[in-house]
Scaffold this active site. Structure first.
Site, mmCIF file in Angstrom:
data_model
loop_
_atom_site.group_PDB
_atom_site.id
_atom_site.type_symbol
_atom_site.label_atom_id
_atom_site.label_comp_id
_atom_site.label_asym_id
_atom_site.label_seq_id
_atom_site.Cartn_x
_atom_site.Cartn_y
_atom_site.Cartn_z
ATOM 1 N N ASP A 2 24.855 -8.935 -14.239
ATOM 2 C CA ASP A 2 24.280 -8.133 -15.311
ATOM 3 C C ASP A 2 23.902 -6.774 -14.747
ATOM 4 O O ASP A 2 23.465 -6.670 -13.600
ATOM 5 C CB ASP A 2 23.083 -8.830 -15.960
ATOM 6 C CG ASP A 2 21.944 -9.094 -14.997
ATOM 7 O OD1 ASP A 2 21.117 -8.189 -14.798
ATOM 8 O OD2 ASP A 2 21.860 -10.218 -14.459
ATOM 9 N N ASP A 34 16.310 -10.239 -23.969
ATOM 10 C CA ASP A 34 15.695 -10.235 -22.643
ATOM 11 C C ASP A 34 14.191 -10.106 -22.841
ATOM 12 O O ASP A 34 13.682 -9.019 -23.115
ATOM 13 C CB ASP A 34 16.261 -9.058 -21.845
ATOM 14 C CG ASP A 34 15.591 -8.879 -20.484
ATOM 15 O OD1 ASP A 34 14.659 -9.632 -20.167
ATOM 16 O OD2 ASP A 34 16.002 -7.955 -19.754
ATOM 17 N N GLU A 90 10.639 -10.962 -21.004
ATOM 18 C CA GLU A 90 10.095 -11.317 -19.699
ATOM 19 C C GLU A 90 8.775 -10.598 -19.471
ATOM 20 O O GLU A 90 8.283 -9.872 -20.355
ATOM 21 C CB GLU A 90 11.093 -10.964 -18.602
ATOM 22 C CG GLU A 90 11.535 -9.498 -18.621
ATOM 23 C CD GLU A 90 12.591 -9.178 -17.571
ATOM 24 O OE1 GLU A 90 12.246 -9.236 -16.373
ATOM 25 O OE2 GLU A 90 13.741 -8.859 -17.954
#
Length: 291
Positions: free
Chosen positions: A83, A172, A174
């Site tokens: 990524d 995403d 986090e």
């Protein structure tokens, strides 16, 4: 006769010319240089500017940059991926493919106003090189609701087409690299935010958004929520281990980010390394929505 010029005036002009030349050289270096500074995120003790987070920016806060155990990937067997974001700079995707990488995800958007500067080049370049590719959105639950960010992502590169080479988009979510771990939301508010993102993204694309997270963040900030286990494939981040910890509620992982300091031909410097939990045929099935 030539006009008289005093020594002091000539010295001032000489110094001015030298300064101008130095500034011009510096500007040229900034504009044309391809040094390592272009392809490296901020050091752990440096702040991350808004809009410039990357997949793992918050994971690094949790697990520490040393948890990868050096630059050697831990498990390069099976179906491998990377990524990337603008922090990797220009990428030679042909070399990445030749190095045995089968899939790649790249940052598309963050929050409601930021699009990664290298997304288009990475998205097109990886596709043309024969990789199966996808896009990810860096969540900012502190700046808007989940539906708004899902729409921004779907319109900014996170769409999907059944072409055999496009993976579903990734949420995403986090540890906040800009402040409080859970972005100032309660566990109930975070669950609502994630669910709104998921529902809006699916309505826009017909696909279930993949969720990238860590066990620590998920269990803390969603209260070990099990509500997404039957909806979203899990992309778990756990570096420096032979087997990742899984967030509560998820039966297993679909993708595992096992290193933040991997090396791959075609990419300058460190790059995140990932493993797909299955065969290449299963990866193709995920891309085609036949999994």
């Amino acid at each position: 006769m030539p006009a008289y010029r005093s020594p002091s005036r000539r010295l001032r002009r000489s110094r001015g010319a030298l300064l101008a030349g130095a500034l011009a050289s510096t500007a040229a270096l900034i504009l044309t240089g391809t040094g390592t500074a272009v392809a490296a995120p901020p050091a752990p003790d440096e702040p991350v500017r808004s809009g410039h987070a990357w997949m793992g920016a918050g994971t690094r806060i949790e697990q520490g940059p040393a948890s990868t155990g050096g630059v050697t990937p831990m498990d390069t067997s099976g179906v491998q991926g990377i990524d990337v974001s603008h922090w990797q700079g220009a990428i030679n995707w042909g070399s990445v493919k030749a190095a045995g990488i089968d899939f790649a995800y790249m940052k598309a958007t963050e929050g409601t106003t930021y699009k990664d500067s290298r997304f288009s080049a990475n998205y097109t370049g990886s596709y043309n090189a024969g990789l199966i590719r996808g896009a990810y959105h860096f969540a900012r639950p502190d700046v808007s609701n989940g539906a708004t960010q899902a729409n921004y992502f779907a319109s900014g590169g996170g769409g999907w087409s059944k072409d055999g080479k496009t993976l579903p988009g990734v949420l995403d979510i986090e540890h906040n690299p800009y402040g409080a771990m859970c972005y100032g939301l309660s566990t109930t508010q975070m669950r609502t935010w994630i669910n709104d993102f998921y529902n809006t993204y699916k309505a826009r694309t017909t696909r279930d958004a993949v969720i990238y997270t860590t066990a620590s963040w998920w269990n803390t900030c969603t209260g070990s929520w099990t509500g997404m286990a039957a909806k979203s494939p899990l992309w778990v981040a756990h570096w420096g281990t032979s087997s990742p910890n899984i967030p509560s509620g998820f039966p297993t992982w679909t993708i595992w980010q096992y290193s933040a300091t991997g090396r791959v031909a075609g990419v300058s410097g460190d790059v995140d390394r990932n493993k797909f939990n299955g065969s290449f045929a299963r990866l193709q099935a995920l891309a085609n929505n036949t999994a």
